[in-house]
Design a protein around this motif. Structure first.
Motif, mmCIF file in Angstrom:
data_model
loop_
_atom_site.group_PDB
_atom_site.id
_atom_site.type_symbol
_atom_site.label_atom_id
_atom_site.label_comp_id
_atom_site.label_asym_id
_atom_site.label_seq_id
_atom_site.Cartn_x
_atom_site.Cartn_y
_atom_site.Cartn_z
ATOM 1 N N LEU A 260 -0.178 -4.836 1.976
ATOM 2 C CA LEU A 260 0.306 -3.484 1.702
ATOM 3 C C LEU A 260 1.468 -3.488 0.708
ATOM 4 C CD1 LEU A 260 0.096 -2.071 5.330
ATOM 5 C CD2 LEU A 260 -1.268 -1.329 3.361
ATOM 6 N N LEU A 261 2.189 -4.596 0.639
ATOM 7 C CA LEU A 261 3.273 -4.728 -0.333
ATOM 8 C C LEU A 261 2.762 -5.187 -1.697
ATOM 9 C CD1 LEU A 261 5.935 -6.393 2.009
ATOM 10 C CD2 LEU A 261 6.180 -4.174 0.874
ATOM 11 N N GLY A 262 1.456 -5.421 -1.793
ATOM 12 C CA GLY A 262 0.876 -5.873 -3.054
ATOM 13 C C GLY A 262 1.029 -7.360 -3.308
ATOM 14 N N ARG A 263 1.459 -8.103 -2.319
ATOM 15 C CA ARG A 263 1.665 -9.556 -2.467
ATOM 16 C C ARG A 263 0.414 -10.283 -1.971
ATOM 17 N NH1 ARG A 263 7.566 -10.525 0.157
ATOM 18 N NH2 ARG A 263 6.835 -12.681 -0.031
ATOM 19 N N HIS A 264 -0.664 -10.166 -2.735
ATOM 20 C CA HIS A 264 -1.972 -10.639 -2.280
ATOM 21 C C HIS A 264 -2.039 -12.170 -2.151
ATOM 22 C CE1 HIS A 264 -3.231 -6.551 -2.683
ATOM 23 N NE2 HIS A 264 -3.005 -6.536 -4.000
#
Length: 580
Positions: A260-264
């Motif tokens: 969800l934080l974009g830290r895939h």
């Protein structure tokens, strides 16, 4: 006989004995006849008379399907076929154990991955061989009495009546202080499932005032995650792992917060660590494979999907996703032949229109990613024809996959229709609508996409508002019929589903109980729960629905029942109109 054990709070407490073990039904599952005989003799020595035996996981599932056992003693390693973890997993999923049943996992296996893998599926105890008669009786007594405390709670949970189950926790706390911590933990989890995060937070914080329970901190993290405070949730999950690196649930939640934080890439790394600690979870390996594909780590995706295929062979958690994912990996490695073989297996083992569609999407992606654009376009044309032949659309994620492929191979009308279907069914989901717009942008249809999304949202809103208007003007029967038609048109729109269920309940509150309406309302709510578990309104409507069941109303005092019915009528919620 009296035994003593340590409660969750750390205090030794004498456990009451006096259980009539002779009248219970037992199942022993072990691939060695000698071990089965030893366990059978131990059970006979405590008075057991009704004992069945199974030498394999498959035989155990057959017996579990025929008989409700009070006690199951199951070995972890069962030779060829299902292992003990998979037998337990399937028994839980298929509800083959009554709430008061006891499951003891028995094994000589002491490895971390075996113990953790079994523990994730919640046996009532994990006993290391060799087992003495005293140990067996002590464990049975301890677990049996605790199960009786939770029996009604578990039954309400199975009915998905989470609010009633939470109230039952309070009742049992008053009667059984020795189980207070476990009951409060259950209550908080139930409140989360019922969509009452603030009430759950109060319970977790009260528990943390007494002791730093990792599960309570993880629960608070879940609440922060649900509230959109992703960074605070991440820090909380990270702290739990720092304190206990074997607490697997925190890894799964940490990965979700990082996504969800974009830290895939970080999320994928966390899932990889979790999969190393407890590698025998089909859902976790599948999630790892998908996360690896998302960041382009083909080697890791291949390892995860292959592991998923192996451990899923005898698991009820086996799904088509691992085959489709592995086919994607093969396409990326230019091994089209192997990809097509996997897709053939997927269609053979998982028959159905949705799998046919998803397989055709994956086939097109395999050809597209391997550079065979002619065959990719052919797959797209075939997919378009399949969509024309079957008007019913699959779930949102599959629709988006199909639209993405069809745009990529040059088809226009079919993906536009699919994306409009997605918008109509998710008209108030801002994040998803943004993703749909990005697909239009990539297809060089930005302005057209804006207009299409607006039109689809308006259509959904008008459909919902018409049902609400009929209800508000006293035409409840017409409103129910309108919402039935709306569900046909928009089968996954949460607002329409909730409003439809509310109207069906209100109709029964006005006109009396109807088995037909009860089945319809229950079906609508179960569909809601499958789409998006943990909705507050779901729990409230389930509770209203349960109150309409005649056996429950008849059990109450007549006067109280009348008052309850009056209050139900006056408190009936008016279905919400949509905001355009």
């Amino acid at each position: 006989m009296t035994s003593t054990y340590i409660t969750a709070s750390g205090a030794p407490v004498p456990e009451i004995s006096g259980v009539d073990w002779g009248e219970k039904r037992y199942l022993i599952v072990d691939d060695f006849v000698g071990i089965r005989q030893l366990l059978r003799e131990s059970l006979r020595n405590i008075g057991a008379r009704h004992i069945d035996q199974a030498s394999s996981g498959g035989e155990a599932m057959t017996l579990l399907g025929r008989t409700h056992y009070d006690v199951v003693l199951c070995d972890f390693n069962l030779g060829e076929g299902k292992n003990g973890q998979q037998v337990l997993e399937e028994a839980r999923v298929r509800n083959l154990m009554v709430p008061s049943s006891v499951w003891l996992m028995v094994s000589a296996e002491k490895s971390v991955e075996s113990v953790m893998g079994a523990a994730e599926h919640q046996p009532d105890a994990y006993i290391i061989k060799p087992i003495t008669e005293g140990v067996l009786l002590t464990r049975l007594n301890r677990v049996w009495h605790k199960k009786q405390v939770f029996q009604q709670i578990d039954a309400a949970y199975i009915d998905k009546d989470y609010l009633r189950a939470a109230r039952l926790c309070d009742e049992q706390i008053e009667r059984h202080k020795v189980h207070e911590i476990d009951l409060m933990r259950m209550k908080a989890a139930l409140l989360l499932k019922a969509g009452e995060p603030e009430k759950a937070r109060v319970v977790y914080e009260r528990l943390l005032e007494e002791r730093e329970y990792n599960w309570a901190r993880t629960g608070l993290g879940k609440i922060r995650l649900a509230n959109g405070d992703h960074e605070a949730a991440r820090q909380m999950f990270q702290g739990v792992i720092a304190e206990n690196r074997f607490y697997i649930d925190a890894y799964d939640q940490l990965a979700a917060s990082l996504e969800l934080l974009g830290r895939h890439e970080d999320a994928c790394g966390v899932l990889e660590k979790a999969a190393r600690l407890s590698p025998n979870s089909v859902p976790r390996q599948r999630s790892l494979g998908n996360a690896a594909l998302r960041i382009g780590n083909v080697q890791l995706a291949e390892h995860a999907f292959r592991k998923c295929l192996v451990i899923g062979e005898y698991s009820i958690r086996r799904t088509v996703d691992a085959y489709l994912g592995m086919a994607r990996v093969c396409g990326m490695k230019n091994d089209t032949k192997e990809a097509l073989r996997l897709l053939a297996i997927a269609q053979r083992d998982f028959p159905g229109e949705v799998v046919q569609l998803r397989s055709k999407v994956t086939e097109g992606l395999v050809y597209h990613e391997s550079g065979d654009y002619r065959r990719a376009r052919k797959s797209g044309d075939q997919l378009e024809a399949m969509l024309e032949a079957e008007p019913k659309r699959p779930h949102t994620a599959t629709c988006i996959e199909m639209a993405t492929l069809l745009f990529a191979v040059g088809v226009k009308d079919a993906p536009v229709e699919l994306l409009c279907h997605v918008v109509r069914n998710n008209h108030d989901n801002a994040v998803l609508l943004d993703d749909v717009q990005k697909i239009f942008d990539k297809a060089r249809m930005s302005e057209e996409g804006v207009d299409l999304i607006a039109a689809a949202r308006k259509e959904a809103s008008e459909m919902m508002n018409q049902g609400a208007l009929l209800w508000k003007t006293g035409r409840l029967g017409d409103a129910v019929a309108w919402m039935r038609a709306s569900r046909e048109r928009l089968p996954d729109n949460m607002r329409i589903l909730f409003n439809s269920a509310q109207m069906l309940i209100n109709l029964m509150q006005q006109q009396g109980y109807s088995e037909e309406l009860m089945v319809e309302a229950n079906g609508v709510l179960m569909h809601v729960d499958a789409l998006a578990p943990g909705q507050q309104r779901f729990a409230q409507l389930v509770e209203q629905l349960q109150e309409l069941v005649p056996r429950r109303r008849d059990a109450a005092d007549g006067a109280n029942s009348a008052n309850s019915a009056d209050s139900a009528d006056s408190a009936a919620e008016t279905p919400a109109a949509a905001e355009e």
